[in-house]
Design a protein around this motif. Structure first.
Motif, PDB file in Angstrom:
ATOM      1  N   PRO A   1       0.801  -1.228   0.000  1.00  0.00           N
ATOM      2  CA  PRO A   1       0.000   0.000   0.000  1.00  0.00           C
ATOM      3  C   PRO A   1       0.832   1.275   0.000  1.00  0.00           C
ATOM      4  O   PRO A   1       0.361   2.315  -0.458  1.00  0.00           O
ATOM      5  CB  PRO A   1      -0.836  -0.114   1.282  1.00  0.00           C
ATOM      6  N   ASN A   2       2.096   1.220   0.495  1.00  0.00           N
ATOM      7  CA  ASN A   2       2.864   2.465   0.556  1.00  0.00           C
ATOM      8  C   ASN A   2       3.810   2.634  -0.626  1.00  0.00           C
ATOM      9  O   ASN A   2       4.709   3.446  -0.600  1.00  0.00           O
ATOM     10  CB  ASN A   2       3.614   2.572   1.891  1.00  0.00           C
ATOM     11  N   ARG A   3       3.607   1.797  -1.668  1.00  0.00           N
ATOM     12  CA  ARG A   3       4.337   2.020  -2.910  1.00  0.00           C
ATOM     13  C   ARG A   3       3.364   2.552  -3.959  1.00  0.00           C
ATOM     14  O   ARG A   3       2.154   2.423  -3.818  1.00  0.00           O
ATOM     15  CB  ARG A   3       4.947   0.705  -3.413  1.00  0.00           C
ATOM     16  N   SER A   4       3.900   3.125  -5.012  1.00  0.00           N
ATOM     17  CA  SER A   4       3.027   3.720  -6.013  1.00  0.00           C
ATOM     18  C   SER A   4       2.292   2.629  -6.790  1.00  0.00           C
ATOM     19  O   SER A   4       2.683   1.457  -6.791  1.00  0.00           O
ATOM     20  CB  SER A   4       3.837   4.576  -6.983  1.00  0.00           C
TER      21      SER A   4
ATOM     22  N   GLY B   1     -10.197   0.662 -18.113  1.00  0.00           N
ATOM     23  CA  GLY B   1     -11.086   1.796 -17.899  1.00  0.00           C
ATOM     24  C   GLY B   1     -10.740   2.570 -16.640  1.00  0.00           C
ATOM     25  O   GLY B   1     -11.583   3.212 -16.033  1.00  0.00           O
ATOM     26  N   LEU B   2      -9.484   2.484 -16.230  1.00  0.00           N
ATOM     27  CA  LEU B   2      -9.087   3.125 -14.978  1.00  0.00           C
ATOM     28  C   LEU B   2      -8.076   4.216 -15.305  1.00  0.00           C
ATOM     29  O   LEU B   2      -6.986   3.939 -15.799  1.00  0.00           O
ATOM     30  CB  LEU B   2      -8.448   2.060 -14.080  1.00  0.00           C
ATOM     31  N   GLU B   3      -8.470   5.488 -15.074  1.00  0.00           N
ATOM     32  CA  GLU B   3      -7.539   6.564 -15.338  1.00  0.00           C
ATOM     33  C   GLU B   3      -7.207   7.244 -14.019  1.00  0.00           C
ATOM     34  O   GLU B   3      -7.936   8.100 -13.542  1.00  0.00           O
ATOM     35  CB  GLU B   3      -8.128   7.528 -16.346  1.00  0.00           C
ATOM     36  N   ILE B   4      -6.101   6.821 -13.425  1.00  0.00           N
ATOM     37  CA  ILE B   4      -5.703   7.378 -12.138  1.00  0.00           C
ATOM     38  C   ILE B   4      -4.243   7.776 -12.199  1.00  0.00           C
ATOM     39  O   ILE B   4      -3.531   7.418 -13.145  1.00  0.00           O
ATOM     40  CB  ILE B   4      -5.894   6.350 -10.985  1.00  0.00           C
ATOM     41  N   ASP B   5      -3.807   8.526 -11.186  1.00  0.00           N
ATOM     42  CA  ASP B   5      -2.402   8.928 -11.094  1.00  0.00           C
ATOM     43  C   ASP B   5      -1.593   7.713 -10.635  1.00  0.00           C
ATOM     44  O   ASP B   5      -1.679   7.301  -9.489  1.00  0.00           O
ATOM     45  CB  ASP B   5      -2.268  10.076 -10.094  1.00  0.00           C
ATOM     46  N   VAL B   6      -0.798   7.153 -11.551  1.00  0.00           N
ATOM     47  CA  VAL B   6      -0.073   5.928 -11.214  1.00  0.00           C
ATOM     48  C   VAL B   6       1.132   6.195 -10.327  1.00  0.00           C
ATOM     49  O   VAL B   6       1.757   5.257  -9.843  1.00  0.00           O
ATOM     50  CB  VAL B   6       0.384   5.185 -12.490  1.00  0.00           C
ATOM     51  N   LYS B   7       1.441   7.487 -10.093  1.00  0.00           N
ATOM     52  CA  LYS B   7       2.570   7.786  -9.210  1.00  0.00           C
ATOM     53  C   LYS B   7       2.155   7.837  -7.747  1.00  0.00           C
ATOM     54  O   LYS B   7       2.988   7.820  -6.852  1.00  0.00           O
ATOM     55  CB  LYS B   7       3.206   9.137  -9.615  1.00  0.00           C
ATOM     56  N   ALA B   8       0.806   7.914  -7.518  1.00  0.00           N
ATOM     57  CA  ALA B   8       0.314   8.015  -6.137  1.00  0.00           C
ATOM     58  C   ALA B   8       0.442   6.659  -5.442  1.00  0.00           C
ATOM     59  O   ALA B   8       0.507   5.614  -6.090  1.00  0.00           O
ATOM     60  CB  ALA B   8      -1.145   8.465  -6.140  1.00  0.00           C
ATOM     61  N   GLU B   9       0.476   6.714  -4.108  1.00  0.00           N
ATOM     62  CA  GLU B   9       0.560   5.467  -3.342  1.00  0.00           C
ATOM     63  C   GLU B   9      -0.695   4.633  -3.561  1.00  0.00           C
ATOM     64  O   GLU B   9      -1.804   5.152  -3.581  1.00  0.00           O
ATOM     65  CB  GLU B   9       0.659   5.786  -1.836  1.00  0.00           C
TER      66      GLU B   9
ATOM     67  N   SER C   1      -3.638   4.957  -1.153  1.00  0.00           N
ATOM     68  CA  SER C   1      -4.486   6.141  -1.132  1.00  0.00           C
ATOM     69  C   SER C   1      -5.765   5.928  -1.949  1.00  0.00           C
ATOM     70  O   SER C   1      -6.646   6.770  -1.937  1.00  0.00           O
ATOM     71  CB  SER C   1      -3.715   7.354  -1.661  1.00  0.00           C
ATOM     72  N   TYR C   2      -5.854   4.798  -2.669  1.00  0.00           N
ATOM     73  CA  TYR C   2      -7.060   4.529  -3.458  1.00  0.00           C
ATOM     74  C   TYR C   2      -8.003   3.582  -2.732  1.00  0.00           C
ATOM     75  O   TYR C   2      -7.608   2.878  -1.798  1.00  0.00           O
ATOM     76  CB  TYR C   2      -6.674   3.939  -4.820  1.00  0.00           C
ATOM     77  N   SER C   3      -9.253   3.553  -3.200  1.00  0.00           N
ATOM     78  CA  SER C   3     -10.256   2.690  -2.583  1.00  0.00           C
ATOM     79  C   SER C   3      -9.898   1.218  -2.809  1.00  0.00           C
ATOM     80  O   SER C   3      -9.085   0.876  -3.665  1.00  0.00           O
ATOM     81  CB  SER C   3     -11.627   2.960  -3.200  1.00  0.00           C
ATOM     82  N   VAL C   4     -10.548   0.347  -2.012  1.00  0.00           N
ATOM     83  CA  VAL C   4     -10.297  -1.087  -2.139  1.00  0.00           C
ATOM     84  C   VAL C   4     -10.609  -1.556  -3.563  1.00  0.00           C
ATOM     85  O   VAL C   4      -9.907  -2.390  -4.119  1.00  0.00           O
ATOM     86  CB  VAL C   4     -11.132  -1.875  -1.110  1.00  0.00           C
ATOM     87  N   ALA C   5     -11.661  -0.996  -4.150  1.00  0.00           N
ATOM     88  CA  ALA C   5     -12.048  -1.422  -5.495  1.00  0.00           C
ATOM     89  C   ALA C   5     -10.922  -1.150  -6.493  1.00  0.00           C
ATOM     90  O   ALA C   5     -10.575  -2.023  -7.302  1.00  0.00           O
ATOM     91  CB  ALA C   5     -13.321  -0.694  -5.924  1.00  0.00           C
TER      92      ALA C   5
END
Lengths: 511, 322, 332
Positions: free
Chosen positions: A96-99, A133-141, A144-148
């Motif tokens: 969880p604490n890696r990007s 279909g997932l467009e998220i910031d891949v550099k974030a930990e 920090s995202y939901s379980v889904a």
């Protein structure tokens, strides 16, 4: 699903034995490319054992696994992954604490001259997730995202590393409705790409929504594989619970007992997020059976009644007097007993003797300073051990050395020793041999005849039908039906569990 | 003495002194980084330093490091930032000082070490004020040699914590003093961890092992606390400490003077808590006349016996925080 | 009532270890078992072992109950220092000895209560919960004494540490009374069984209607009381409260005593008398080292070597092996 296509992975006649217990006994299973194949069964049915064999965590004791028609033997899950079989568990086991990007390629990072190319990884991660279909910031930990989202990342990683078969082990257990929809969209994409998907869950509606075929296991045996468009939810529940309608013997003659006075009454008892408020009155000499699938709120209801989890609404009365039950000690003081589902974890004191295990609840009820002396303990333990036919070399041996059935009887003896008003039995026959099984059922009948009020939770419909005066059905943490008289029949129970509107339902109870 | 009187006296003394000998330190800001308050002696050193500074009109900035070097380094940096005239440090450990002391040197602030040395180039500090632990043991030994004269004397020794420098040095000094006097011999030596309780326990064992203490002529304890414990053990064994068994120890804490008064102890070598006095004197000479002091200023290791006004010495010490 | 198999009990490894250590002491020092009467008080090395072993034995009594619940109390050494400091400061401040002793014991009870609440209601792991007081407690004691040894001359406090009753030193009397009293309480009431039940399976204890929370609080509070008692003895012994050193590391000796006594750190079955025997083994070893004349550099090496030997002798593997050897011997 590609009709008639050759299965991508196939299990034939799988046998797995733990000690003397046959966890799997001649099970066949297959997944075709572009198919979502649901695997269903109650606890102990053998689902996870089968999955562990397919993914190389266990080696089968009999039978064979074929990958694209050729026999294979995976040495471990990594080996299975290299051969194309990836697994995603309910608990995401990423970092969880890696990007997000690092998680996707951890252990497989593209490098140049031995140096990890962060930019390349991130670009590839973005491309990969776009395919889901997932467009998220891949550099974030990741954390920090939901379980889904984490689940989808885990799926993407598994598919990236394997690519032929994806095993989803209860992936939706901790997701809300929208998240489940998002997850299913991803599953749909993968299916269209021709992956074979094995889907394990407890939620029947999800099976019907997403899966093409279903395989049902019970007690380590294959009950059947069905095309879902050809069966109803009732059929599936029946297969899971092992009740053949041909056997139907509605109302086995115990239904006449409801005339005794009310012993215990629960009025609108409930707890936010656990069980919706329910009302139930139990009479002297009455057994109320509780039916419902795993996770339907059966055990949660019992825990509420016994004060293991305090209720946040409603009241409990015993013999007409309202009692306050906020913890098990108060429940015991009110004359309640509870044989929990997990004997080892919540029931027995393994290192203590049979004698001590039998008298412990009585002693707890008597308090710290009214100690039973040794002779009284021996007397009480002896009486109940004899009455329940507990087989132990002597009563001073640690209870952990006894068989499962005898341990269950020890716990039963513990509660009978307090001369209870009301007894809750949660899966009293699970994991014990057939002989002890029948004895427990006989004991339940005897206790009823002696005037005790009992609540028995069981997945064994045969059993519940045999000893219950009434049956309540739980679904989605709610008491949805109360059956009595002629309705105490497996077919009606199955229908109620499956929420089949065609079934007869005598009373709707609860909120 | 009432507080008012004390204050008046202190003010008078400081006025007298500041106008005379230490003109240059009056009004100066000096930082003092103390280890902590792990022992009575340490507390006394703190209170003596504060009162010495007050006498001289010094504005003493006191920082308690609570046994941590990082706190001391932080405090020293703080002093440097404040631009103090000088810094006193009682270092908690002996290594790791080069960097912060170099910063002080570059800021032209003289640093004086109190009661413990460090492993660092000597040009990083002005001087180091400390006692000579070997000498302390030697003074105690000399006293015993002189006291027993030609008689045979079997000695038991209560050591400090195994491996600590005072334990090693005080043992060595004592043995050096005994060398060449064959009538004196150390027959048993065990550690009492510098504590009263262990001192008592170990002495009990010695007494049992030596025929109820009949064979023991003297006990030498590496600190007064262990001696106080040993005195109780000797009394419990039905012997008279100070008479049947001589008691000699080191430190000069108030309780040993009380034992002097009761006739239960015979000698102690003072480890003076006044390290600041010599430090301020050296600093004054350096700042006024540019006199560079000796690199190591050794404080006096003074011997006290019951003849030295034990009650008076006790009264003088008891308020110092021992 | 428990029918005691005396012969079996005396053949336990703990008694054999105690006998062995005492035997070695006797070899090192032939006068080891001599006891004389000195000023109306028993005097001798064996008495020293009992007397010096008393503080750890008392700690071990409380520690046994805590460990039986699958917990541990690291703070007892610090609580000793606090109790001694409170008593010493009160008597030197003019309070009566009764008030001082009462206040010290009360402070011990409060420290134990604090630990119990942290463990039970805040559900902090015992080793962490009691570590808080282990570290902070000594600081508190130092605050009370203002960093110095507070010497007192109150006869009652001194009597607790060095007095005697019918020739028996007070620490021995107090430890014996506490050990017998605690054993009777846990075995004559249901507390012993309930403590063992909570230690074996806390969840099952809850399902059986045992108020395990209250029980845990009581157990930790009792450990605090034992620690305070021990602290009074240690302070009385040296006629002063030494906040820096009183009880330092004794929590570890107490835990060791309990483990040597055969109570598992995993909780469950416990025996207070055997923990006291464990404390005596440790002290017999300490006393032996003192009178042996070895150089102090060997103290820790000898001590740890003997402890390893005892623990190995006690291990289930060893006892199985011994039993097998013995039955083979009989067969021949």
């Amino acid at each position: 699903m590609v009709e008639g296509a050759e299965p991508v992975v196939q299990a034939r006649g799988i046998v797995k034995i733990f000690g003397q217990h046959r966890a799997l006994d001649g099970v066949d299973f297959e997944v075709r490319p572009g198919e979502v194949h649901a695997l269903l069964g109650e606890n102990g049915a053998g689902k996870s054992t089968l999955i562990k064999i397919l993914t190389g965590a266990y080696q089968p004791d009999g039978g064979e696994v074929l990958l694209e028609g050729a026999p294979v033997r995976f040495s471990d899950p990594l080996d299975a992954q290299r051969h194309g079989i990836g697994t995603v568990y309910q608990e995401v086991n990423l970092l969880p604490n890696r990007s997000v990007a690092e998680n996707l390629f951890l252990g497989h990072q593209p490098t140049r001259f031995g140096i990890v190319q962060r930019k390349v990884i991130e670009a590839r991660a973005r491309d990969l997730l776009a395919g889901y279909g997932l467009e998220i910031d891949v550099k974030a930990e990741l954390g920090s995202y939901s379980v889904a989202v984490q689940q989808i990342v885990a799926i993407a990683r598994a598919v990236e590393l394997s690519g032929k078969v994806l095993v989803l082990d209860e992936p939706t257990a901790s997701l809300d409705r929208n998240e489940v929809a998002k997850m299913f969209e991803v599953v749909g994409r993968l299916k269209a790409r021709g992956l074979g998907i094995i889907f394990i869950t407890h939620f029947l509606d999800q099976v019907f929504e997403i899966a093409d075929r279903v395989t049902i296991l019970r007690n380590g045996r294959l009950i059947g594989t069905k095309v879902l468009s050809e069966v109803t939810a009732t059929d599936v529940v029946r297969m899971m619970l092992g009740k053949d309608l041909a056997f139907d013997h509605g109302g086995v003659g115990v239904a006449e007992a409801m005339q005794g006075p009310v012993r215990v009454e629960f009025k609108s008892l409930g707890r936010q997020g656990k069980v919706a408020p329910f009302s139930l009155a139990l009479h002297e000499g009455e057994v109320v059976g509780v039916a419902g699938l795993l996770g339907s709120g059966r055990t949660e209801m019992a825990r509420l009644m016994f004060g293991v989890d305090p209720a946040d609404c409603g009241e409990i009365s015993v013999g007409g007097r309202v009692v306050n039950i906020r913890n098990p000690a108060q429940a015991v003081a009110a004359g309640f007993g509870f044989c929990p589902e997990d004997r080892k974890l919540d029931g027995i004191f393994g290192d203590l003797s049979v004698r001590e295990n039998i008298i412990i609840a009585l002693q707890a009820k008597l308090g710290w300073f009214r100690a039973l002396n040794r002779d009284e303990q021996i007397e009480i333990a002896g009486n109940y051990a004899e009455a329940l036919d507990i087989r132990a070399a002597n009563h001073e041996m640690p209870v952990k050395l006894l068989s499962g059935g005898n341990q269950q009887k020890v716990i039963l003896a513990r509660w009978l020793a307090i001369d209870p008003n009301f007894l809750i039995l949660d899966e009293p026959t699970r994991g014990i041999d057939v002989g002890a099984h029948a004895e427990i059922v006989r004991t339940i009948n005897r206790l009823r005849e002696e005037g005790l009020a009992l609540l028995v939770i069981s997945s064994e419909l045969d059993e519940v039908v045999a000893y219950s005066n009434r049956i309540v059905v739980m679904r989605d943490r709610e008491m949805v039906a109360e059956l009595s008289g002629a309705d105490i029949a497996p077919s009606v129970i199955v229908a109620a569990i499956a929420d089949n509107p065609g079934a007869k339902v005598t009373a709707e109870v609860g909120a | 003495m009432s507080i008012i009187k004390k204050l008046a006296l202190a003010a008078g003394v400081s006025a007298l002194l500041s106008s005379a000998a230490y003109a240059d330190l009056s009004g100066k800001v000096i930082g003092f980084s103390q280890i902590g308050s792990e022992s009575g002696w340490r507390a006394a050193e703190t209170s003596v330093t504060k009162s010495e500074a007050e006498k001289l009109g010094i504005d003493l900035k006191f920082a308690d490091a609570q046994q941590k070097q990082e706190n001391q380094i932080k405090a020293i940096r703080g002093f440097i930032a404040q631009g103090v005239a000088a810094i006193l440090v009682a270092p908690v450990v002996s290594t790791g000082w080069e960097e912060v002391l170099t910063e002080a040197k570059e800021a032209n602030i003289p640093v004086i070490l109190l009661d413990r040395g460090i492993d660092a180039p000597q040009d990083l500090y002005l001087t180091s004020v400390a006692s000579d632990q070997v000498k302390e043991g030697h003074v105690a030994g000399d006293w015993l040699v002189k006291t027993v004269a030609d008689k045979d004397c079997k000695i038991v020794e209560l050591q400090g914590t195994v491996g600590s420098s005072p334990a090693i040095n005080r043992k060595k000094g004592f043995e050096d003093a005994l060398a060449g006097h064959a009538n004196l011999s150390i027959i048993r030596s065990q550690t009492g961890d510098f504590t009263r309780a262990k001192g008592k326990e170990v002495m009990e064992g010695f007494l049992k092992a030596e025929d109820g203490g009949k064979g023991i002529c003297a006990v030498y304890a590496h600190n007064d606390d262990m001696a106080v414990g040993a005195i109780q053990a000797i009394k419990d064994a039905g012997l008279k400490p100070g008479t049947d068994i001589l008691v000699v120890s080191i430190d000069g804490v108030p309780d040993i003077f009380q034992a002097f008064v009761a006739g239960e102890a015979n000698a102690t070598v003072e480890l003076t808590p006044n390290m600041a006095g010599p430090a301020f004197a050296a600093l004054d000479a350096y700042l006024t006349a540019g006199t560079v002091p000796e690199k190591f200023i050794i404080t006096e290791s003074k011997l006290y016996t019951p003849a030295d006004d034990a009650q008076g010495e006790y009264d003088r010490r008891k308020g110092l925080g021992y | 009532m428990r029918r005691i198999d005396w012969r079996g009990a005396l053949l336990r490894p703990q008694f054999m270890a105690l006998a062995a250590v005492l035997g070695i002491n006797w070899l090192l020092f032939p006068g080891f078992f001599d006891i004389t009467l000195q000023d109306g008080r028993l005097f001798g090395s064996v008495i020293d072992v009992l007397n010096r072993g008393a503080p750890v034995a008392i700690l071990a009594i409380g520690m046994t109950a805590v460990i039986a619940t699958k917990g541990v109390d690291l703070s007892v050494g610090a609580v000793m220092a606090i109790a001694g400091a409170v008593a010493a400061v009160l008597v030197t401040g003019g309070s009566s000895a009764i008030v001082a002793v009462g206040a010290a014991l009360l402070v011990g009870l409060l420290c134990g209560l604090w630990n119990g609440i942290l463990v039970t209601y805040l559900e902090i792991q015992p080793i962490i919960a009691t570590l808080v007081l282990m570290v902070a407690g000594r600081g508190l004691a130092q605050l009370v004494t203002e960093g110095s040894i507070v010497t007192f001359s109150d006869p009652v406090l001194i009597f607790i540490g060095t007095g005697s009753l019918f020739g028996m030193p007070m620490p021995i009397v107090i430890a014996a009374v506490l050990a017998i009293g605690a054993t009777l309480i846990v075995r004559k009431t249901a507390l012993g069984l309930l403590i063992e039940a909570v230690g074996v399976n806390r969840s099952a204890a809850r399902f059986s209607g045992i108020s395990s929370g209250l029980l845990l609080v009581v157990v930790y509070t009792f450990a605090g009381f034992c620690a305070a008692t021990s602290g009074l003895i240690v302070a009385g012994d040296i006629r002063g409260a030494d906040a820096n050193n009183a009880g330092l590391w004794l929590e570890l000796d107490a835990i060791l005593a309990v483990v040597i006594g055969g109570t598992s750190l995993l909780g469950g079955r416990f025996s207070i008398p055997m923990s006291v025997v464990g404390a005596l083994i440790i002290q017999a070893m300490n006393t032996g080292i003192l009178i042996s004349g070895f150089s102090p550099e060997f103290n820790l090496v000898v001590k740890s070597g003997v402890i390893i030997l005892i623990l190995v002798l006690q291990a289930p593997m060893t006892s199985q092996w011994l039993r097998k050897r013995m039955s083979e011997g009989k067969a021949q």
